[in-house]
Scaffold this active site. Structure first.
Site, PDB file in Angstrom:
ATOM      1  N   HIS A 159       0.825  -1.218   0.000  1.00 27.44           N
ATOM      2  CA  HIS A 159       0.000   0.000   0.000  1.00 27.44           C
ATOM      3  C   HIS A 159       0.857   1.264   0.000  1.00 27.44           C
ATOM      4  O   HIS A 159       0.332   2.365  -0.198  1.00 27.44           O
ATOM      5  CB  HIS A 159      -0.923   0.033   1.225  1.00 27.44           C
ATOM      6  CG  HIS A 159      -1.963  -1.035   1.210  1.00 27.44           C
ATOM      7  ND1 HIS A 159      -2.919  -1.170   0.242  1.00 27.44           N
ATOM      8  CD2 HIS A 159      -2.166  -2.084   2.054  1.00 27.44           C
ATOM      9  CE1 HIS A 159      -3.680  -2.220   0.486  1.00 27.44           C
ATOM     10  NE2 HIS A 159      -3.244  -2.800   1.570  1.00 27.44           N
ATOM     11  N   ASP A 195      -2.467 -10.513  -2.581  1.00 25.08           N
ATOM     12  CA  ASP A 195      -3.049 -10.136  -1.288  1.00 25.08           C
ATOM     13  C   ASP A 195      -4.540  -9.810  -1.481  1.00 25.08           C
ATOM     14  O   ASP A 195      -4.962  -9.437  -2.582  1.00 25.08           O
ATOM     15  CB  ASP A 195      -2.303  -8.893  -0.756  1.00 25.08           C
ATOM     16  CG  ASP A 195      -2.717  -8.525   0.659  1.00 25.08           C
ATOM     17  OD1 ASP A 195      -2.014  -8.920   1.598  1.00 25.08           O
ATOM     18  OD2 ASP A 195      -3.754  -7.834   0.804  1.00 25.08           O
ATOM     19  N   HIS A 197      -6.113  -7.303  -0.536  1.00 25.53           N
ATOM     20  CA  HIS A 197      -6.296  -5.872  -0.755  1.00 25.53           C
ATOM     21  C   HIS A 197      -5.483  -5.399  -1.963  1.00 25.53           C
ATOM     22  O   HIS A 197      -4.354  -5.859  -2.172  1.00 25.53           O
ATOM     23  CB  HIS A 197      -5.865  -5.096   0.486  1.00 25.53           C
ATOM     24  CG  HIS A 197      -6.578  -5.540   1.731  1.00 25.53           C
ATOM     25  ND1 HIS A 197      -6.065  -6.503   2.580  1.00 25.53           N
ATOM     26  CD2 HIS A 197      -7.778  -5.169   2.254  1.00 25.53           C
ATOM     27  CE1 HIS A 197      -6.913  -6.695   3.587  1.00 25.53           C
ATOM     28  NE2 HIS A 197      -7.958  -5.907   3.410  1.00 25.53           N
ATOM     29  N   ASP A 284      -4.188 -13.121   3.264  1.00 25.39           N
ATOM     30  CA  ASP A 284      -5.462 -12.719   3.863  1.00 25.39           C
ATOM     31  C   ASP A 284      -6.631 -13.077   2.943  1.00 25.39           C
ATOM     32  O   ASP A 284      -7.762 -12.702   3.196  1.00 25.39           O
ATOM     33  CB  ASP A 284      -5.483 -11.238   4.238  1.00 25.39           C
ATOM     34  CG  ASP A 284      -4.839 -10.340   3.202  1.00 25.39           C
ATOM     35  OD1 ASP A 284      -4.679  -9.128   3.478  1.00 25.39           O
ATOM     36  OD2 ASP A 284      -4.488 -10.830   2.096  1.00 25.39           O
TER      37      ASP A 284
END
Ligand SMILES: NCCCNCCCCCC(O)(O)C(F)(F)F
Ligand SMILES: [Zn+2]
Length: 343
Positions: A159, A195, A197, A284
């Site tokens: 991120h 991931d 996200h 995740d």
């Protein structure tokens, strides 16, 4: 498979994050890396080495100098205000507010961040630079002939954009590694983000470029963090147009849907002619993850590793997310073992 790991990760241990409207203990904890390291050793994945120091230059190949300087000075400036607790921003420069860099550390904390889930602590600088060194050491070993290397990176990185932190990330370890592979002579590098996200930071860094292909499979930003990037129509810009692929999937998507997206991504990597692959490995996507909503189960991570090996590329794995702490080690090593078994 060789693992690169630094104990310095535990210097990043935030007290709280604002999540779902309330302050909660951080999900991104040192125990995550401890569990992964334990599984690496238990499953005898291979040697574990410590990173060598690479200094600021490789970080500055990816991140803005003002942002790096901010991260280096934030804690001393924050604690000089008499604050011995984590530094968290309290507002952001949103639409039609001036995009000027404030002088005060509180203002810079807002300017150089995208959320309030990424506490800057006394050990953040050391932990984040050690994670970057971990990814860079993995890149060195890949260029030295290793077929695949696992960078057990914490804090995570995908991120973190050119000039802001967020989502528990400070330096974009995967992007720093990809840039290092380019600087060491590879012409085409692919970064695949699995991931849950969207890797908004990695996309931001390589968006205008055709030499690094970025692909991400993630929860649909219409409902999932980071909300404001990760849509399928984001395909790159300028020379980079056509070198960015987002595969947003609805929260709750089934495993077969996820693997269809993976196969599409792998096909694009092969068409691109990548000479190496960097994988932002978040687990995740696990059905039991406390903050995510995909359905992968333990055996699916073995399948994921095997599919990645099918590209037959030198591959660098960078740990990203995964918050079901008990099984995180099993899931991460399942990917790596699945990759190795495919040979
Ligand atoms: N209702 C859920 C709110 C989630 N808020 C923050 C999510 C951060 C995810 C971080 C990550 O897993 O993508 C990384 F790999 F970077 F660690
Ligand atoms: Zn994640």
């Amino acid at each position: 498979m060789l693992t690169v790991y630094s104990d310095s990760h535990r210097l990043q241990h935030g007290q709280a994050e604002l999540i779902d409207g309330t302050l909660k203990p951080c999900f991104e904890t040192p125990s995550r890396a401890d569990m992964v390291l334990a599984a690496v050793r238990e499953r005898e994945l291979g040697d574990v080495i410590h990173p060598s120091r690479h200094g600021a230059d490789p970080i500055l190949r990816v991140h803005d100098a003002g942002y790096v300087r901010f991260l280096e000075t934030a804690w001393p400036r924050w604690s000089a205000l008499g604050r011995d607790y984590d530094a968290l921003p309290k507002m952001w420069q949103v639409r039609r507010l001036r995009e000027a860099v404030p002088e005060h550390v509180e203002g810079q904390l807002c300017y150089y961040s995208m959320d309030c889930g990424t506490p800057i602590t006394a050990g953040t600088w050391q932990a984040a630079t050690a994670a970057s060194d971990t990814a860079l050491t993995a890149a060195d070993r890949l260029m030295g002939g290793e077929r695949a290397v696992f960078a057990l990176t914490r804090p995570p990185g995908h991120h973190a954009a050119r000039d802001y932190c967020g989502g528990y990330c400070f330096f974009n370890n995967a992007a720093i590694a990809a840039q290092s592979l380019r600087d060491r002579g590879l012409r085409k590098v692919a970064v695949l983000d699995v991931d849950y996200h969207h890797g908004n930071g990695t996309q931001d860094i390589f968006y205008p470029r055709a030499d690094v292909l970025f692909l991400s499979i993630h929860g649909d930003p219409r409902t999932e963090y980071p909300f404001f990037l990760g849509f399928a129509d984001e395909k790159g810009e300028g020379e980079g147009l056509g070198y960015n692929f987002n595969f947003p999937l609805p929260a709750g998507s089934c495993v077969s849907t996820w693997f269809v997206a993976l196969d599409c991504a792998l096909e694009q990597i092969a068409r691109f002619g990548a000479e190496a692959l960097v994988v932002s490995l978040g687990v995740d996507t696990y059905q039991g993850d406390p903050i995510s909503r995909f359905q992968l189960d333990s055996p699916d991570f073995v399948t994921l590793g095997a599919r990645l090996a099918g590209l037959k590329l030198p591959t660098l794995f960078c740990l990203e997310g995964g918050y079901a702490v008990e099984p995180i080690g099993t899931h991460v090593v399942n990917v790596l073992a699945g990759f190795e078994a495919r040979g």
